[in-house]
Structures are given as structure tokens and as C-alpha cells.
Design a protein around this motif. Sequence first.
Motif, PDB file in Angstrom:
ATOM      1  N   TYR A  70       0.763   1.741  34.620  1.00  0.00           N
ATOM      2  CA  TYR A  70      -0.046   0.582  34.226  1.00  0.00           C
ATOM      3  C   TYR A  70       0.808  -0.658  33.944  1.00  0.00           C
ATOM      4  CZ  TYR A  70      -4.227   3.444  34.003  1.00  0.00           C
ATOM      5  OH  TYR A  70      -5.271   4.255  34.328  1.00  0.00           O
ATOM      6  N   LYS A  71       1.472  -1.105  34.966  1.00  0.00           N
ATOM      7  CA  LYS A  71       2.220  -2.351  34.892  1.00  0.00           C
ATOM      8  C   LYS A  71       1.435  -3.459  35.584  1.00  0.00           C
ATOM      9  CE  LYS A  71       6.792  -0.237  34.597  1.00  0.00           C
ATOM     10  NZ  LYS A  71       8.157  -0.152  35.175  1.00  0.00           N
ATOM     11  N   ARG A  72       1.785  -4.691  35.287  1.00  0.00           N
ATOM     12  CA  ARG A  72       1.083  -5.828  35.882  1.00  0.00           C
ATOM     13  C   ARG A  72       1.862  -6.327  37.099  1.00  0.00           C
ATOM     14  NH1 ARG A  72      -3.102  -8.644  33.947  1.00  0.00           N
ATOM     15  NH2 ARG A  72      -2.860  -7.790  31.845  1.00  0.00           N
ATOM     16  N   CYS A  73       1.157  -6.447  38.235  1.00  0.00           N
ATOM     17  CA  CYS A  73       1.789  -6.936  39.457  1.00  0.00           C
ATOM     18  C   CYS A  73       2.340  -8.339  39.218  1.00  0.00           C
ATOM     19  CB  CYS A  73       0.774  -6.946  40.598  1.00  0.00           C
ATOM     20  SG  CYS A  73       1.352  -7.736  42.110  1.00  0.00           S
ATOM     21  N   HIS A  74       3.596  -8.567  39.629  1.00  0.00           N
ATOM     22  CA  HIS A  74       4.230  -9.853  39.400  1.00  0.00           C
ATOM     23  C   HIS A  74       3.609 -10.981  40.235  1.00  0.00           C
ATOM     24  CE1 HIS A  74       7.289  -7.566  37.309  1.00  0.00           C
ATOM     25  NE2 HIS A  74       7.896  -8.690  36.959  1.00  0.00           N
ATOM     26  N   LEU A  75       2.852 -10.629  41.278  1.00  0.00           N
ATOM     27  CA  LEU A  75       2.295 -11.658  42.146  1.00  0.00           C
ATOM     28  C   LEU A  75       0.845 -11.988  41.813  1.00  0.00           C
ATOM     29  CD1 LEU A  75       3.807 -10.665  45.606  1.00  0.00           C
ATOM     30  CD2 LEU A  75       4.691 -12.242  43.888  1.00  0.00           C
ATOM     31  N   CYS A  76      -0.012 -10.968  41.715  1.00  0.00           N
ATOM     32  CA  CYS A  76      -1.436 -11.246  41.501  1.00  0.00           C
ATOM     33  C   CYS A  76      -1.878 -11.031  40.062  1.00  0.00           C
ATOM     34  CB  CYS A  76      -2.292 -10.386  42.434  1.00  0.00           C
ATOM     35  SG  CYS A  76      -2.257  -8.616  42.055  1.00  0.00           S
ATOM     36  N   GLY A  77      -1.073 -10.327  39.263  1.00  0.00           N
ATOM     37  CA  GLY A  77      -1.413 -10.139  37.860  1.00  0.00           C
ATOM     38  C   GLY A  77      -2.317  -8.973  37.564  1.00  0.00           C
ATOM     39  N   LEU A  78      -2.690  -8.190  38.580  1.00  0.00           N
ATOM     40  CA  LEU A  78      -3.548  -7.038  38.342  1.00  0.00           C
ATOM     41  C   LEU A  78      -2.746  -5.899  37.720  1.00  0.00           C
ATOM     42  CD1 LEU A  78      -5.637  -6.898  41.651  1.00  0.00           C
ATOM     43  CD2 LEU A  78      -6.277  -7.912  39.471  1.00  0.00           C
ATOM     44  N   LEU A  79      -3.411  -5.150  36.835  1.00  0.00           N
ATOM     45  CA  LEU A  79      -2.797  -3.943  36.296  1.00  0.00           C
ATOM     46  C   LEU A  79      -2.838  -2.859  37.363  1.00  0.00           C
ATOM     47  CD1 LEU A  79      -4.198  -3.802  32.655  1.00  0.00           C
ATOM     48  CD2 LEU A  79      -1.818  -4.145  33.335  1.00  0.00           C
ATOM     49  N   ILE A  80      -1.732  -2.197  37.595  1.00  0.00           N
ATOM     50  CA  ILE A  80      -1.650  -1.215  38.670  1.00  0.00           C
ATOM     51  C   ILE A  80      -1.079   0.085  38.139  1.00  0.00           C
ATOM     52  CG2 ILE A  80      -1.443  -2.943  40.485  1.00  0.00           C
ATOM     53  CD1 ILE A  80       1.558  -2.487  40.481  1.00  0.00           C
ATOM     54  N   ARG A  81      -1.453   1.183  38.812  1.00  0.00           N
ATOM     55  CA  ARG A  81      -0.903   2.505  38.499  1.00  0.00           C
ATOM     56  C   ARG A  81       0.111   2.961  39.530  1.00  0.00           C
ATOM     57  NH1 ARG A  81      -6.167   6.052  37.807  1.00  0.00           N
ATOM     58  NH2 ARG A  81      -6.768   4.786  39.596  1.00  0.00           N
ATOM     59  N   SER A  82       0.110   2.305  40.689  1.00  0.00           N
ATOM     60  CA  SER A  82       1.078   2.635  41.735  1.00  0.00           C
ATOM     61  C   SER A  82       1.422   1.351  42.482  1.00  0.00           C
ATOM     62  CB  SER A  82       0.510   3.681  42.706  1.00  0.00           C
ATOM     63  OG  SER A  82      -0.644   3.182  43.358  1.00  0.00           O
ATOM     64  N   GLY A  83       2.618   1.274  43.022  1.00  0.00           N
ATOM     65  CA  GLY A  83       3.026   0.078  43.735  1.00  0.00           C
ATOM     66  C   GLY A  83       4.471   0.158  44.166  1.00  0.00           C
ATOM     67  N   TYR A  84       5.004  -0.963  44.601  1.00  0.00           N
ATOM     68  CA  TYR A  84       6.395  -1.045  45.054  1.00  0.00           C
ATOM     69  C   TYR A  84       7.244  -1.645  43.932  1.00  0.00           C
ATOM     70  CZ  TYR A  84       5.064   0.245  49.776  1.00  0.00           C
ATOM     71  OH  TYR A  84       4.603   0.923  50.874  1.00  0.00           O
ATOM     72  N   CYS A  85       8.308  -0.949  43.607  1.00  0.00           N
ATOM     73  CA  CYS A  85       9.132  -1.315  42.455  1.00  0.00           C
ATOM     74  C   CYS A  85      10.579  -1.531  42.876  1.00  0.00           C
ATOM     75  CB  CYS A  85       9.085  -0.219  41.388  1.00  0.00           C
ATOM     76  SG  CYS A  85       7.426   0.238  40.879  1.00  0.00           S
ATOM     77  N   CYS A  86      11.242  -2.412  42.136  1.00  0.00           N
ATOM     78  CA  CYS A  86      12.685  -2.591  42.272  1.00  0.00           C
ATOM     79  C   CYS A  86      13.356  -1.825  41.141  1.00  0.00           C
ATOM     80  CB  CYS A  86      13.051  -4.068  42.210  1.00  0.00           C
ATOM     81  SG  CYS A  86      14.840  -4.355  42.244  1.00  0.00           S
ATOM     82  N   ALA A  87      14.204  -0.885  41.489  1.00  0.00           N
ATOM     83  CA  ALA A  87      14.857  -0.062  40.485  1.00  0.00           C
ATOM     84  C   ALA A  87      15.857  -0.851  39.652  1.00  0.00           C
ATOM     85  CB  ALA A  87      15.558   1.122  41.168  1.00  0.00           C
ATOM     86  N   ILE A  88      16.302  -1.996  40.158  1.00  0.00           N
ATOM     87  CA  ILE A  88      17.325  -2.777  39.459  1.00  0.00           C
ATOM     88  C   ILE A  88      16.682  -3.810  38.531  1.00  0.00           C
ATOM     89  CG2 ILE A  88      19.273  -4.372  39.774  1.00  0.00           C
ATOM     90  CD1 ILE A  88      19.745  -3.014  42.495  1.00  0.00           C
ATOM     91  N   CYS A  89      15.660  -4.514  39.050  1.00  0.00           N
ATOM     92  CA  CYS A  89      15.089  -5.652  38.308  1.00  0.00           C
ATOM     93  C   CYS A  89      13.769  -5.326  37.617  1.00  0.00           C
ATOM     94  CB  CYS A  89      14.858  -6.828  39.252  1.00  0.00           C
ATOM     95  SG  CYS A  89      16.312  -7.315  40.188  1.00  0.00           S
ATOM     96  N   HIS A  90      13.230  -4.150  37.834  1.00  0.00           N
ATOM     97  CA  HIS A  90      11.921  -3.776  37.293  1.00  0.00           C
ATOM     98  C   HIS A  90      10.815  -4.685  37.818  1.00  0.00           C
ATOM     99  CE1 HIS A  90      14.010  -1.023  34.666  1.00  0.00           C
ATOM    100  NE2 HIS A  90      14.744  -2.016  34.198  1.00  0.00           N
TER     101      HIS A  90
END
Length: 543
Positions: A85-105
Motif C-alpha cells: 500500500y504505497k502511493r504511486c509517485h506519478l498518479c498518486g493512487l494507493l497501490i498493492r503491486s507495481g514497479y519499484c526501484c530497489a535503490i531509491c524506493h
Amino acid sequence: MEVSALKLPIHKHRLYPSTRFLYARCEGCRVRGHIYGGYRCNDSGCYNNASPGGWFHKECGESPSEINHPSHPEHPLTFNAKTGYKRCHLCGLLIRSGYCCAICHFVIDMACAQNLPPPPAIEHPMFHEHSVVRTKEAPLMDPCKICKSLIDEGYPYECLTCKDVFHLDCVNQSREVNHSSHSSHILDFFTSESLPENAEKTCILCGEESAHVLYHCSKCNFSICIDCKRNPPPLTVQHTKTHRHTLSLLARRVSFTCNVCGMQGDRSPYSCIQCSFLVHRDCIDLPRVININRHDHRISLTDHIGRRGNLKCGVCHQSVNQYCGGYTCSTCPDFVVHSSCPTKHRVWDGVELQGIPEEEVIPPFKVVGDNLIRHFSHENHILRLESDGTSTRDEKTRCEACVSPVYSDPVYSCEQCGFILHETCANLPRKKQLPFRNIQFKLYAPNMDSYEAFECYACKTMFSGFRYKAYRISIDVRCGTFSELESYEFHDHPAVYYNDKKASPRCRACHHRGEMSQHMLSCDDLIVAESGIALSACACLKC
């Protein structure tokens, strides 16, 4: 099953390619709308009473495990099925799955991963005289200036001059579109109130009535909603199990009888001209073999029901056209169901059973001698059948299963400890489909030394006998033996199960109005002919 399953990183279960059309939320990008084909999950845990689950757009199902995205060019992004349940950095939606950067979060959802990042500002938006900027604040719960619906999730665009706010997908809509479903003319953007009174304000493709905006052809009186503008249905479909020839979209208002389900339609069927074959788009690629919560046996899809003793649908209780397709039961020849009813009325558990062997039926007891059985609920002692009716008992002697007095009814009794069961209760099946949920229930017998009562999920009364259980839901055996189309003391006509949380009808037996969670019985003679909605309820189950 005839199609091979795929194990894709997007989902915990194996996924199957599908040609099915439906309205659902894609489990990948989390966008709700029409899904044409794509992938489906065949696990019942991904399906519930409220909405179909376990469906994916084709693009989402085939998404790679790692991508490079222009919104984060520094590092590759890896797909994570559980982002927490993180917030997408682009659209702001709360998500349970997505594409992540292991370095920058840094994290983006699947929908944003498939598109270019939205611009931070739009200097000349299509539908506003001032420039708009993207906010990074929580949703404002204000209405979008264009579509008038609330902005309740995601980062909106805002006009700093007027303070108007806009959805990301609304702020830069095109005023004119060339649409595949109406290639002869350009469709123009209209608000519903700006159209003439006699203009078509219902989407020709999906049937949704728009209270705000449409794309419209004034020459043909042809209108489509924004969702169908963005996500048009395919012009042709090839699915040999539905029809041997290619099916073509007939995008117009037209009354027809669907050759698959036998029900009436009023717009945009798929057709085969050479066969005079017409079909609703959501009747293409229906499941072939299924379980529903209105019947204890599997039912199978056939393209021709034919003559049968009872041609009333076992779900909506309306007439079934014998010349069209539907679901039938090989065990019960009179049981038929419209092709569209299992999915439309949420009575299917979402699992396609074609190619899956049937479960072995486990009997509730073993016969160990003449009129002697060993019941699963009382395995330490033998029960003897007393069926002559000569033994009378007072009302203190009660059946362990249904907790009702036994009187002179045929019973199985234990001579060692006084355990007693009605003969009918002893024959209750170990597993059963019940209309209250789209899951299989199992019969559970509590310890006879424990008299702990529970609240029945169906009738909301306390009960201490045998129960049918699934997950955290318990149904007492009285409600568990409910059978539709039986007659009851309080009413002269057969009754059917009815549960509409929005209606809250008044019970005609106890005269109380049903609560949101209360399950009701409705007279079979009070069913509206076309919609299958009960006009009023006869009684609640506790009566």
C-alpha cells in the motif's frame, strides 16, 4: 482445460488466456472498466460476491518483470506483487503491486508504467482557458470540472487562477475523435446538458447513461461514453466455442434475441450475417462447466437447451428459450439456467471446471448392519434407526443437528449415550452449495459436550446444533436445507431466495423491515418478468 496456463510474475496463481468480455477491475493496473479478452485466474479465492476478480488486461498480464521508465531513468524498475500500500509517485493512487526501484524506493503502478509520465503542467488544456498544474497533494474530494464526478483518489490537476480541479484523464480530452466503432463520421465532445432533449445520451456500446459528458455524432445520433472512447471493443472476435465464424461488432441500437442466452438485447451485438447469429458481447466465451450456489451439481453450457419439463431459469426464475443456449444439469434434467445469469447475478464461484475431475461425494455415514450406521458426527458409537413411529418422546428430546423436538419422527439413536438424529438430518450432505455465498459449505458437528451457540449468517438467530461452515461464515442446518420454490405456511405460493442490500423490504410474516444484511424469501409470483428483481419479499428466514 484446453488452454495452457501461464505463471506470470503479476499474480500468485496461474493465469489462463481468455476471450471473455466483462466489466471489472484489472488486478494488474487496478483500473476499473471493460476488459476485452486478457487473462483470468481460475482460483475461487480471486472471486467474490461483489465483483469478479482475478482478471487482467492482456497488456498487464504480459508485463515484463523489469522495465526502464522515463519517469525514473537512473535505475531499472522491478515488478513487485506486494508493495504494501504505497502511493504511486506519478498518479498518486494507493497501490498493492507495481514497479519499484530497489535503490531509491521509487514506485509506480502498472497503468503508469505502460504510459509516458504525465506532464507537471499543461499550458493549453483542451477544456480550460488557463494553464493547469499537477498537484502532489492528497485527493481533495472536489468534483472534476469536466466529468463532474468526485476526485476521490490520485493527484489532480488544478487551475491556480480559478481553483478548478480536473482528473488526469479528463483535463486533456480531445474535442474530436475518429473512433473505430463509428468510422464514417467524427465524434464531437459534448456535455449531456448541451445535447438536444431527443439526442442519444446512453452509450451505444456499453449501455451506460452519462449524466455529464459524451462523444456524439449529431448526424447519426450516435453516442459513446468516455470509457468506451478510451477502451473501444474490438471490431471482430474469433471464438469457435461461441460460434464457428468470425463475429463482427454491429455498433448501433438494435433489438435482438441473443442466440447464446436467449435474452433480449437493445444495442451493439456481435453478429454473423451468414448465420443470422447475434450475441451479447458478454455472452462470448462463457465458462463451459461451473458450480453455482443455487444447485448442488455441476452445470454445463450447451448451445441448444431443447424441450424439457421445466423451462424456468434456476437463478432468475424467468422463462428460458428452448431454442437458445443455456446451462443444464446432467443429473437433474429439469434444471436449466440462462447462459448470462451465473455471471450477471453473482452466483458463480468464478472457477471454470472443464477438464477438472469431480470431487468424490463423501456420505455422512457408513452402513454397518441392518438399520445400523456409524455417523461422522458420532463415530464412537453405533446409531440404530427407529422408524416404526411407536416410540413417542416429549419435546425435551431434541435432534442434535436441528435442535427440534423429535416426537415420533423416524430417528437414529444411540443406546449408549442418548445421542439422537432425525433420519433426514442424518442424511444431510457433508458438502453443499448454499445461496448465501459463492463458496462451498461443509457440514460441521460440534462436540456434544459443548453447547456453545453461534449466530446464523442467514437468519441472524442463535443456534447450537449442526452448522454449514465456510471460512468464518456459519449457517444453521435449518437455513442450510432451505430449498427454493417450496411452499411455506405463511404464503400460498413457492418462495425463492432474495437478497438485495439496497432494497430493505418489509417481511410479511413478522412485519419487520429487513436490515442490510438480512436474507429474505420472495414469492415466485412477484418477480418482474425482464429484470428478475423481486417486487416485495414474503418473509425473512428467521420466520
